[in-house]
Scaffold this motif. Structure first.
Motif, PDB file in Angstrom:
ATOM      1  N   GLU A  80       0.909  -1.198  -0.180  1.00  0.00           N
ATOM      2  CA  GLU A  80       0.088  -0.013  -0.243  1.00  0.00           C
ATOM      3  C   GLU A  80       0.797   1.248   0.068  1.00  0.00           C
ATOM      4  O   GLU A  80       0.395   2.148  -0.570  1.00  0.00           O
ATOM      5  CB  GLU A  80      -0.998  -0.109   1.286  1.00  0.00           C
ATOM      6  N   SER A  81       2.005   1.164   0.898  1.00  0.00           N
ATOM      7  CA  SER A  81       2.885   2.554   0.840  1.00  0.00           C
ATOM      8  C   SER A  81       3.480   2.637  -0.600  1.00  0.00           C
ATOM      9  O   SER A  81       3.362   3.898  -0.840  1.00  0.00           O
ATOM     10  CB  SER A  81       3.618   2.470   2.002  1.00  0.00           C
ATOM     11  N   TRP A  82       3.936   1.596  -1.282  1.00  0.00           N
ATOM     12  CA  TRP A  82       4.588   1.783  -2.558  1.00  0.00           C
ATOM     13  C   TRP A  82       3.677   2.182  -3.617  1.00  0.00           C
ATOM     14  O   TRP A  82       3.895   2.804  -4.694  1.00  0.00           O
ATOM     15  CB  TRP A  82       5.149   0.603  -2.929  1.00  0.00           C
ATOM     16  N   LYS A  83       2.231   1.734  -3.316  1.00  0.00           N
ATOM     17  CA  LYS A  83       1.144   2.253  -4.180  1.00  0.00           C
ATOM     18  C   LYS A  83       1.156   3.707  -4.239  1.00  0.00           C
ATOM     19  O   LYS A  83       0.880   4.526  -5.359  1.00  0.00           O
ATOM     20  CB  LYS A  83      -0.124   1.656  -4.021  1.00  0.00           C
ATOM     21  N   GLN A  84       1.224   4.327  -3.132  1.00  0.00           N
ATOM     22  CA  GLN A  84       1.023   5.960  -2.707  1.00  0.00           C
ATOM     23  C   GLN A  84       2.239   6.826  -3.002  1.00  0.00           C
ATOM     24  O   GLN A  84       2.284   7.639  -3.576  1.00  0.00           O
ATOM     25  CB  GLN A  84       0.675   6.090  -1.543  1.00  0.00           C
ATOM     26  N   LYS A  85       3.495   6.049  -2.665  1.00  0.00           N
ATOM     27  CA  LYS A  85       4.771   6.716  -2.754  1.00  0.00           C
ATOM     28  C   LYS A  85       5.763   5.618  -3.182  1.00  0.00           C
ATOM     29  O   LYS A  85       6.113   4.789  -2.456  1.00  0.00           O
ATOM     30  CB  LYS A  85       5.213   7.601  -1.670  1.00  0.00           C
TER      31      LYS A  85
END
Length: 105
Positions: A80-85
């Motif tokens: 999820e964090s890599w999808k955002q940033k």
């Protein structure tokens, strides 16, 4: 600690051949081709696999340098964090870094 490779190659075709013959990763080759032959300055791809997630980043850094970064998370916690940033080189999941110095396109 991640693996860092420095390569001096003649041109972009040699970079493409390096990925086809040495890296042998079709997903990575797709990202690489966007930069080499479509005049983009950067490209990335988030890849979900059965046992891990990978984030591949390939970009131009100056007039004669290309950089490839591959991040791997075997826990899948960073999805999820890599999808955002997008991750950067300070991220502990950096697995492989290749810096290409290319004399000509």
């Amino acid at each position: 600690m991640h693996k860092r490779i420095f390569k001096r190659l003649k041109n972009y075709d040699d970079v493409k051949k390096y990925f086809e013959n040495e890296i042998k990763d079709e997903k990575a080759s797709e990202v690489v081709k966007e930069i080499l032959f479509e005049e983009e300055d950067s490209a990335f791809k988030l890849i979900e696999e059965e046992d891990k997630i990978r984030f591949i980043k390939f970009y131009r850094s100056g007039s004669c340098e290309l950089c490839y970064e591959e991040y791997v998370d075997e826990t899948k916690e960073k999805l999820e964090s890599w999808k955002q940033k997008a991750p950067d080189f300070r991220d502990s999941s950096l697995f492989l870094e290749i810096i290409f110095e290319v004399r000509e396109k």
